[in-house]
Design a protein around this motif. Structure first.
Motif, PDB file in Angstrom:
ATOM      1  N   ARG A  18      28.365  61.945  -0.943  1.00  0.00           N
ATOM      2  CA  ARG A  18      27.675  61.690   0.316  1.00  0.00           C
ATOM      3  C   ARG A  18      28.670  61.890   1.444  1.00  0.00           C
ATOM      4  O   ARG A  18      29.786  61.386   1.389  1.00  0.00           O
ATOM      5  N   THR A  19      28.243  62.625   2.460  1.00  0.00           N
ATOM      6  CA  THR A  19      29.151  62.933   3.570  1.00  0.00           C
ATOM      7  C   THR A  19      28.922  62.026   4.771  1.00  0.00           C
ATOM      8  O   THR A  19      29.690  62.071   5.721  1.00  0.00           O
ATOM      9  N   THR A  20      27.848  61.235   4.740  1.00  0.00           N
ATOM     10  CA  THR A  20      27.502  60.396   5.898  1.00  0.00           C
ATOM     11  C   THR A  20      26.913  59.071   5.407  1.00  0.00           C
ATOM     12  O   THR A  20      26.703  58.878   4.209  1.00  0.00           O
ATOM     13  N   GLY A  21      26.586  58.201   6.368  1.00  0.00           N
ATOM     14  CA  GLY A  21      25.812  57.004   6.057  1.00  0.00           C
ATOM     15  C   GLY A  21      24.398  57.394   5.644  1.00  0.00           C
ATOM     16  O   GLY A  21      24.055  58.574   5.557  1.00  0.00           O
ATOM     17  N   ASP A  22      23.563  56.412   5.404  1.00  0.00           N
ATOM     18  CA  ASP A  22      22.219  56.670   4.878  1.00  0.00           C
ATOM     19  C   ASP A  22      21.319  57.399   5.887  1.00  0.00           C
ATOM     20  O   ASP A  22      21.262  57.016   7.051  1.00  0.00           O
ATOM     21  N   TRP A  77      29.319  69.380  -4.566  1.00  0.00           N
ATOM     22  CA  TRP A  77      28.427  69.660  -3.436  1.00  0.00           C
ATOM     23  C   TRP A  77      28.496  68.563  -2.380  1.00  0.00           C
ATOM     24  O   TRP A  77      28.648  67.378  -2.717  1.00  0.00           O
ATOM     25  N   ASN A  78      28.339  68.954  -1.127  1.00  0.00           N
ATOM     26  CA  ASN A  78      28.161  67.967  -0.055  1.00  0.00           C
ATOM     27  C   ASN A  78      26.752  67.392  -0.151  1.00  0.00           C
ATOM     28  O   ASN A  78      25.793  68.129  -0.369  1.00  0.00           O
ATOM     29  N   ASP A  79      26.648  66.088   0.040  1.00  0.00           N
ATOM     30  CA  ASP A  79      25.361  65.405  -0.153  1.00  0.00           C
ATOM     31  C   ASP A  79      24.932  64.702   1.132  1.00  0.00           C
ATOM     32  O   ASP A  79      25.490  63.674   1.489  1.00  0.00           O
ATOM     33  N   PRO A  80      23.952  65.264   1.829  1.00  0.00           N
ATOM     34  CA  PRO A  80      23.473  64.610   3.038  1.00  0.00           C
ATOM     35  C   PRO A  80      22.362  63.580   2.761  1.00  0.00           C
ATOM     36  O   PRO A  80      21.604  63.243   3.655  1.00  0.00           O
ATOM     37  N   ASP A  81      22.295  63.070   1.557  1.00  0.00           N
ATOM     38  CA  ASP A  81      21.352  62.013   1.157  1.00  0.00           C
ATOM     39  C   ASP A  81      19.979  62.598   0.770  1.00  0.00           C
ATOM     40  O   ASP A  81      19.763  63.795   0.812  1.00  0.00           O
TER      41      ASP A  81
END
Ligand code: GAL
Length: 491
Positions: free
Chosen positions: A296-300, A331-335
């Motif tokens: 995950r690259t960011t908060g929720d 992989w980058n995971d944007p949620d």
């Protein structure tokens, strides 16, 4: 007469609409000598008969279900020809099994409990969702992971008899809560549907929702997950955050993830490993080194303070610049995808996103090569949501074997053009209008680094738009988008 010939030729060349189509990834990574389960995703009326040429000897295919099981073969690459036949026709597709060090050679596809139920989950809920992944047809498009998020085990100190009590047995083994009476039986059930199953925990003493976590028990917990039969672990930082002294220190942030990775590596099962620590210390730069298959690259996305669209676009478009670190195996995971029926303002209800916003959401996640993890209730899928999740040309762009994360090639005000190179030499392009009113957006060849005449296809509508030279221009509604595939004609 001429017309009849044309019709005849068309009838023999064009696949019948109801003929099978084999979907999903074209490459699949496993570790040698581990339990193997892969269900060939194929659409088309049943009954369908499956066969495979070149399947390693340690694997067998059930010709009725399309399920390949057995033990993953020794180190090497195996090119298998998958075949699906029904009364309308036959489909064939090359499928590469790579037995080696890397899992998740294409972005994982599945579903998670979190955004439809938060911690209010149970064995029954998970079984019903697994059933629905099959009955809705999602499994036929490559969705394969049923992921249990927070709330499956004991919440120390909770007065609720269903989730309170002892978190571990006398030997320190993790215990599920009363809503999950038999984890092994649940894993077996999900596998019996041809699907895989994921579990959630964190490196701290407690998970984000206050449930028991793995601090001091990492190896033991990993072994327990393997004994139960899980295939996937989401490892969520939560309370471990307090144990990190310098929040920018890569070493400190990486340490708990490396430790769990080492524990997973010792198991006799493949675990796809999802790091969840909200992008701290630029996780994309070291997530792969820490053993992560996605991070995950960011908060929720669901923690939207304003509107959901604002949050989706903030998170999604902020993946720009991180493409260098994404690729097969990491992989980058944007949620998750918050579409369909989701918990919104703590109530299960239709996503607040407009239709155009939902198209833009799935378009962006697909061109980003982001994991496609549906967050909604699979037992309550409406046709629109199902269409969004199961457009195979869109999924093909997400699952492309080159594994490139798309990136912006042009921006002006609220409009952007993104591009992604594809394995067959064609190019995916996405045009976005993030603004509040209609706008014209042009994808120019010089920005896309292509030349000459291009055959342009609209992937969402499966329509060939014709030949274009120099640019393709479209008028997009507020928050709208367009996804294209461009093939050079002058090669
Ligand atoms: C958050 C995480 C979410 C969900 C939640 C569970 O930290 O980002 O994806 O797992 O915890 O409590």
């Amino acid at each position: 007469m001429k017309r009849i010939w044309c019709l005849l030729i068309f009838a023999t060349v064009a696949p019948a609409a109801d003929a099978p189509r084999i979907n999903g990834p074209k490459v699949y990574g496993v570790h040698p000598a581990r339990p193997f389960l892969y269900t060939i995703p194929a659409t088309g009326p049943r009954p369908m008969k499956f066969s495979a040429r070149g399947l390693p000897r340690s694997l067998k295919l059930d010709s009725n279900t399309g399920r390949i099981t057995g033990t993953s073969p020794e180190r090497g690459e195996y090119t298998v020809t998958l075949r699906a036949r029904n009364s309308h026709g036959t489909a064939e597709r090359a499928f590469r099994i790579v037995s080696g060090d890397t899992l998740a050679l294409t972005p994982p596809m599945g579903w998670s409990t979190w955004y439809m139920a938060y911690a209010q989950i149970s064995d029954q809920l998970v079984r019903a969702q697994a059933d629905a992944m099959v009955s809705s047809g999602l499994i036929q498009h490559g969705y394969s992971y049923i992921n249990i998020d927070d709330g499956w085990n004991v919440k120390p100190g909770s007065p609720d008899p269903e989730v309170g009590g002892a978190a571990r047995d006398g030997e320190g083994n993790l215990l599920p809560n009363k809503k999950f009476p038999d984890m092994k039986a649940l894993c077996d059930y999900v596998h019996s549907k041809g699907l895989k199953i994921g579990i959630y925990i964190g490196p701290g003493p407690l998970t984000c929702a206050g449930y028991e976590a793995s601090y001091g028990h990492e190896e033991q917990d990993a072994r327990q997950f393997a004994r139960w039969g899980f295939d996937f672990l989401k490892y969520d930082l939560c309370s471990y955050r307090k144990l990190i002294k310098d929040r920018n220190s890569v070493e400190e942030n990486e340490k708990p993830y490396l430790a769990m990775h080492a524990a997973l590596e010792k198991l006799d099962r493949d675990f796809v490993y999802n790091l969840c620590q909200y992008g701290l210390a630029n996780v994309w730069e070291w997530g792969r080194r820490a053993g992560g298959n996605f991070w995950r690259t960011t908060g929720d996305v669901g923690s939207a303070k304003a509107g959901l669209w604002e949050r989706v676009s903030e998170v999604g478009f902020s993946q720009a610049g991180k493409e260098k670190w994404a690729g097969p195996g990491g992989w980058n995971d944007p949620d998750n995808l918050l579409i369909g029926q989701i918990l919104w303002h703590r109530k299960l209800q239709p996503t607040p996103l407009t239709a155009d916003e939902q198209y833009s959401y799935v378009t962006l996640w697909s061109i980003l090569a982001a994991p496609l993890v549906f967050g909604g209730d699979m037992t309550k899928l409406d046709d629109f949501t199902l269409d969004l999740l199961t457009n195979d040309e869109v999924i093909d762009i997400n699952q492309d074997v080159l594994g490139r994360q798309g990136a912006p090639v042009w921006k002006s005000g609220d409009t952007e053009v993104w591009a992604k190179d594809l394995a067959d030499g064609s190019k995916a392009a996405a045009l976005f209008n993030r603004g509040e009113s209609e706008a014209d957006v042009a994808a120019r060849w010089r920005d896309l680094s292509i030349r000459g005449k291009q055959a342009v296809r609209d992937v969402w509508s499966h329509t060939d738009l014709g030949e274009y030279d120099g640019e393709f221009r479209a008028r997009l509604p507020k928050h709208g988008s367009r996804m294209l595939r461009l093939r050079g004609l002058n090669r």
